[in-house]
Design a protein around this motif. Structure first.
Motif, PDB file in Angstrom:
ATOM      1  N   VAL A  70       5.133  -3.118  -9.550  1.00 39.85           N
ATOM      2  CA  VAL A  70       4.548  -4.025  -8.555  1.00 39.85           C
ATOM      3  C   VAL A  70       5.649  -4.934  -8.022  1.00 39.85           C
ATOM      4  O   VAL A  70       6.244  -5.697  -8.789  1.00 39.85           O
ATOM      5  CB  VAL A  70       3.414  -4.872  -9.173  1.00 39.85           C
ATOM      6  CG1 VAL A  70       2.830  -5.828  -8.133  1.00 39.85           C
ATOM      7  CG2 VAL A  70       2.322  -3.968  -9.734  1.00 39.85           C
ATOM      8  N   GLN A  71       5.927  -4.847  -6.716  1.00 37.38           N
ATOM      9  CA  GLN A  71       7.008  -5.606  -6.109  1.00 37.38           C
ATOM     10  C   GLN A  71       6.469  -6.837  -5.354  1.00 37.38           C
ATOM     11  O   GLN A  71       5.326  -6.859  -4.920  1.00 37.38           O
ATOM     12  CB  GLN A  71       7.787  -4.712  -5.136  1.00 37.38           C
ATOM     13  CG  GLN A  71       8.281  -3.417  -5.727  1.00 37.38           C
ATOM     14  CD  GLN A  71       9.200  -3.637  -6.903  1.00 37.38           C
ATOM     15  OE1 GLN A  71      10.136  -4.428  -6.852  1.00 37.38           O
ATOM     16  NE2 GLN A  71       8.926  -2.921  -7.992  1.00 37.38           N
ATOM     17  N   SER A  72       7.326  -7.840  -5.203  1.00 45.03           N
ATOM     18  CA  SER A  72       7.082  -9.000  -4.318  1.00 45.03           C
ATOM     19  C   SER A  72       5.689  -9.602  -4.485  1.00 45.03           C
ATOM     20  O   SER A  72       4.980  -9.852  -3.497  1.00 45.03           O
ATOM     21  CB  SER A  72       7.293  -8.595  -2.848  1.00 45.03           C
ATOM     22  OG  SER A  72       8.556  -8.012  -2.659  1.00 45.03           O
ATOM     23  N   THR A 127      -8.120  -4.843   5.957  1.00 46.08           N
ATOM     24  CA  THR A 127      -6.936  -4.327   6.639  1.00 46.08           C
ATOM     25  C   THR A 127      -5.662  -4.902   6.049  1.00 46.08           C
ATOM     26  O   THR A 127      -4.752  -4.171   5.638  1.00 46.08           O
ATOM     27  CB  THR A 127      -6.992  -4.674   8.145  1.00 46.08           C
ATOM     28  OG1 THR A 127      -8.235  -4.251   8.682  1.00 46.08           O
ATOM     29  CG2 THR A 127      -5.843  -4.026   8.885  1.00 46.08           C
ATOM     30  N   LEU A 128      -5.570  -6.234   5.998  1.00 50.56           N
ATOM     31  CA  LEU A 128      -4.366  -6.876   5.483  1.00 50.56           C
ATOM     32  C   LEU A 128      -4.243  -6.717   3.970  1.00 50.56           C
ATOM     33  O   LEU A 128      -3.141  -6.751   3.427  1.00 50.56           O
ATOM     34  CB  LEU A 128      -4.358  -8.357   5.857  1.00 50.56           C
ATOM     35  CG  LEU A 128      -3.982  -8.665   7.308  1.00 50.56           C
ATOM     36  CD1 LEU A 128      -4.063 -10.148   7.590  1.00 50.56           C
ATOM     37  CD2 LEU A 128      -2.577  -8.166   7.615  1.00 50.56           C
ATOM     38  N   MET A 185      -0.649  -4.644  -0.174  1.00 47.78           N
ATOM     39  CA  MET A 185      -0.378  -3.855  -1.382  1.00 47.78           C
ATOM     40  C   MET A 185       0.535  -2.669  -1.088  1.00 47.78           C
ATOM     41  O   MET A 185       1.389  -2.314  -1.900  1.00 47.78           O
ATOM     42  CB  MET A 185      -1.701  -3.386  -1.996  1.00 47.78           C
ATOM     43  CG  MET A 185      -2.479  -4.507  -2.655  1.00 47.78           C
ATOM     44  SD  MET A 185      -4.009  -3.957  -3.474  1.00 47.78           S
ATOM     45  CE  MET A 185      -5.125  -3.908  -2.075  1.00 47.78           C
ATOM     46  N   ASP A 186       0.353  -2.055   0.079  1.00 43.30           N
ATOM     47  CA  ASP A 186       1.129  -0.860   0.415  1.00 43.30           C
ATOM     48  C   ASP A 186       2.535  -1.210   0.890  1.00 43.30           C
ATOM     49  O   ASP A 186       3.521  -0.639   0.418  1.00 43.30           O
ATOM     50  CB  ASP A 186       0.399  -0.060   1.495  1.00 43.30           C
ATOM     51  CG  ASP A 186       1.151   1.200   1.894  1.00 43.30           C
ATOM     52  OD1 ASP A 186       1.427   2.025   1.002  1.00 43.30           O
ATOM     53  OD2 ASP A 186       1.477   1.357   3.087  1.00 43.30           O
ATOM     54  N   GLN A 187       2.647  -2.151   1.832  1.00 43.17           N
ATOM     55  CA  GLN A 187       3.931  -2.445   2.452  1.00 43.17           C
ATOM     56  C   GLN A 187       4.762  -3.492   1.709  1.00 43.17           C
ATOM     57  O   GLN A 187       5.984  -3.462   1.773  1.00 43.17           O
ATOM     58  CB  GLN A 187       3.710  -2.920   3.905  1.00 43.17           C
ATOM     59  CG  GLN A 187       3.039  -1.894   4.797  1.00 43.17           C
ATOM     60  CD  GLN A 187       3.931  -0.686   5.040  1.00 43.17           C
ATOM     61  OE1 GLN A 187       5.142  -0.809   5.179  1.00 43.17           O
ATOM     62  NE2 GLN A 187       3.325   0.499   5.091  1.00 43.17           N
ATOM     63  N   VAL A 188       4.101  -4.432   1.029  1.00 36.77           N
ATOM     64  CA  VAL A 188       4.830  -5.523   0.349  1.00 36.77           C
ATOM     65  C   VAL A 188       4.974  -5.239  -1.147  1.00 36.77           C
ATOM     66  O   VAL A 188       6.065  -5.282  -1.697  1.00 36.77           O
ATOM     67  CB  VAL A 188       4.119  -6.876   0.575  1.00 36.77           C
ATOM     68  CG1 VAL A 188       4.875  -7.991  -0.163  1.00 36.77           C
ATOM     69  CG2 VAL A 188       4.023  -7.185   2.059  1.00 36.77           C
ATOM     70  N   PRO A 203       1.382   2.682  -4.945  1.00 33.91           N
ATOM     71  CA  PRO A 203       0.908   3.983  -4.461  1.00 33.91           C
ATOM     72  C   PRO A 203      -0.280   3.767  -3.523  1.00 33.91           C
ATOM     73  O   PRO A 203      -1.129   2.900  -3.771  1.00 33.91           O
ATOM     74  CB  PRO A 203       0.491   4.707  -5.745  1.00 33.91           C
ATOM     75  CG  PRO A 203       1.296   4.053  -6.823  1.00 33.91           C
ATOM     76  CD  PRO A 203       1.438   2.621  -6.416  1.00 33.91           C
ATOM     77  N   TYR A 204      -0.356   4.550  -2.463  1.00 30.53           N
ATOM     78  CA  TYR A 204      -1.353   4.304  -1.431  1.00 30.53           C
ATOM     79  C   TYR A 204      -2.783   4.370  -1.963  1.00 30.53           C
ATOM     80  O   TYR A 204      -3.643   3.566  -1.582  1.00 30.53           O
ATOM     81  CB  TYR A 204      -1.179   5.295  -0.278  1.00 30.53           C
ATOM     82  CG  TYR A 204      -2.034   4.953   0.906  1.00 30.53           C
ATOM     83  CD1 TYR A 204      -1.736   3.837   1.694  1.00 30.53           C
ATOM     84  CD2 TYR A 204      -3.152   5.710   1.218  1.00 30.53           C
ATOM     85  CE1 TYR A 204      -2.527   3.500   2.764  1.00 30.53           C
ATOM     86  CE2 TYR A 204      -3.953   5.377   2.296  1.00 30.53           C
ATOM     87  CZ  TYR A 204      -3.631   4.271   3.066  1.00 30.53           C
ATOM     88  OH  TYR A 204      -4.435   3.932   4.126  1.00 30.53           O
ATOM     89  N   LYS A 205      -3.054   5.317  -2.841  1.00 29.74           N
ATOM     90  CA  LYS A 205      -4.409   5.433  -3.380  1.00 29.74           C
ATOM     91  C   LYS A 205      -4.786   4.227  -4.234  1.00 29.74           C
ATOM     92  O   LYS A 205      -5.958   3.851  -4.301  1.00 29.74           O
ATOM     93  CB  LYS A 205      -4.551   6.731  -4.171  1.00 29.74           C
ATOM     94  CG  LYS A 205      -4.525   7.981  -3.295  1.00 29.74           C
ATOM     95  CD  LYS A 205      -4.762   9.246  -4.093  1.00 29.74           C
ATOM     96  CE  LYS A 205      -4.765  10.476  -3.183  1.00 29.74           C
ATOM     97  NZ  LYS A 205      -5.028  11.736  -3.916  1.00 29.74           N
ATOM     98  N   VAL A 206      -3.809   3.604  -4.872  1.00 31.14           N
ATOM     99  CA  VAL A 206      -4.073   2.384  -5.629  1.00 31.14           C
ATOM    100  C   VAL A 206      -4.402   1.239  -4.674  1.00 31.14           C
ATOM    101  O   VAL A 206      -5.319   0.444  -4.921  1.00 31.14           O
ATOM    102  CB  VAL A 206      -2.856   2.015  -6.507  1.00 31.14           C
ATOM    103  CG1 VAL A 206      -3.060   0.659  -7.184  1.00 31.14           C
ATOM    104  CG2 VAL A 206      -2.608   3.091  -7.558  1.00 31.14           C
ATOM    105  N   SER A 207      -3.689   1.177  -3.546  1.00 25.43           N
ATOM    106  CA  SER A 207      -3.913   0.111  -2.561  1.00 25.43           C
ATOM    107  C   SER A 207      -5.318   0.184  -1.979  1.00 25.43           C
ATOM    108  O   SER A 207      -6.034  -0.823  -1.909  1.00 25.43           O
ATOM    109  CB  SER A 207      -2.883   0.213  -1.432  1.00 25.43           C
ATOM    110  OG  SER A 207      -1.564   0.085  -1.923  1.00 25.43           O
ATOM    111  N   THR A 208      -5.729   1.368  -1.534  1.00 25.63           N
ATOM    112  CA  THR A 208      -7.033   1.500  -0.883  1.00 25.63           C
ATOM    113  C   THR A 208      -8.188   1.304  -1.863  1.00 25.63           C
ATOM    114  O   THR A 208      -9.188   0.669  -1.533  1.00 25.63           O
ATOM    115  CB  THR A 208      -7.170   2.873  -0.201  1.00 25.63           C
ATOM    116  OG1 THR A 208      -6.993   3.921  -1.165  1.00 25.63           O
ATOM    117  CG2 THR A 208      -6.131   3.035   0.893  1.00 25.63           C
ATOM    118  N   THR A 209      -8.048   1.831  -3.060  1.00 27.44           N
ATOM    119  CA  THR A 209      -9.141   1.707  -4.029  1.00 27.44           C
ATOM    120  C   THR A 209      -9.277   0.278  -4.546  1.00 27.44           C
ATOM    121  O   THR A 209     -10.394  -0.210  -4.760  1.00 27.44           O
ATOM    122  CB  THR A 209      -8.936   2.668  -5.211  1.00 27.44           C
ATOM    123  OG1 THR A 209      -7.634   2.443  -5.791  1.00 27.44           O
ATOM    124  CG2 THR A 209      -9.022   4.113  -4.758  1.00 27.44           C
TER     125      THR A 209
END
Length: 278
Positions: free
Chosen positions: A155-157, A181-182, A187-190, A194-200
């Motif tokens: 987990v970054q930043s 949206t944000l 979670m994805d950009q900052v 993993p994308y699936k972790v961000s959306t879920t």
């Protein structure tokens, strides 16, 4: 239009809203609100009330599945949600002092840029050996299913993401939009999750935010049973269908779907900003 036809069409669109919302982490409001206003000519307040119900239904239909399968990070979600709630309260207090027209235009441009960045990220070639010290201290690191194997991620930043989550809540309060949206973008950009972790994880979080707002709409009489029942039923079934579909979809496909959703939201906000400027 008969009540049966109205309810059937609303159920169909709500099913699609739940399916899209569960796959992208945006909730069902992205489809429910414009459909109710533009297609069924429902007053915006009642449309927003039904939209909140759709978000709660999306979260309810997916959170249990995503938590059980190991995708959603509940500790991370609670950490970020504290900032979102404080931001939403600040937004509610500032709503009479800031013009929403300019904010909508700026936010729309940010979403278009974010759609491009979402498409460009290739998480499979990224490597982050260590998490941010705050993430380590709060034990925000976890693992998720990848090719049927629980794969750890860093987990970054964390402080920057927490700050952006506060802005997400602020915009949600000022503009009356969902902050999913944000949340996904932070979670994805900052945080570079993993994308699936961000959306879920976003699906888990949006239910908390929407539940707090739904009480206000209910007290004001803006949640009507004839609207909310087919919406809730359709979104719930759609969200559950999406939760069973997500593990089988490639991340690239999900990023494309999310980017198109961002562009759709951005165009909506630019049009709304244009009308407000007239």
């Amino acid at each position: 239009m008969t009540i049966l036809t109205f309810s059937s069409l609303l159920f169909l669109f709500s099913f699609l809203a739940g399916l899209l919302g569960s796959l992208t982490g945006l909730g069902g409001g992205i489809i429910v609100t414009p459909v109710l206003i533009l297609l069924f000519h429902v007053d915006i307040h009642y449309a927003m009330g039904a939209s909140l119900i759709s978000v709660i239904a999306t979260s309810s239909g997916t959170a249990t599945t995503y938590l059980r399968e190991g995708y959603a990070n509940i500790r991370l979600g609670v950490f970020l949600e504290t900032a979102a709630v404080m931001g939403a309260i600040a937004g509610a207090l500032l709503i009479g002092f800031i013009s929403p027209t300019l904010l909508e235009a700026v936010f729309a441009i940010v979403l278009l840029i974010s759609a491009y960045l979402t498409m460009q990220r290739q998480e499979n070639i990224e490597s982050y050996p260590h998490s941010h010290p705050l993430a380590v201290k709060l034990k925000l690191e976890s693992a998720y299913p990848l090719h049927e194997v629980m794969t750890p991620y860093t987990v970054q930043s964390a402080p920057l993401a927490w700050f952006i989550m506060g802005i997400a809540g602020l915009l949600s309060g000022l503009l009356g939009i969902g902050s999913g949206t944000l949340k996904v973008l932070a979670m994805d950009q900052v945080m570079r999750l993993p994308y699936k972790v961000s959306t879920t994880t976003s699906n888990f979080m949006i239910g908390i935010t929407a539940t707090a707002s739904a009480g206000v709409y209910l007290a004001n009489g803006y949640i009507q049973p004839q609207l909310t029942f087919p919406v809730m039923l359709g979104v719930l079934i759609g969200a559950y269908s999406g939760s069973t579909l997500l593990p089988h979809l490639h991340t690239r496909v999900l990023r494309i779907i999310f980017s198109f959703a961002l562009c759709f939201i951005a165009l909506q906000m630019l049009y709304k900003s244009y009308l407000g400027a007239l």
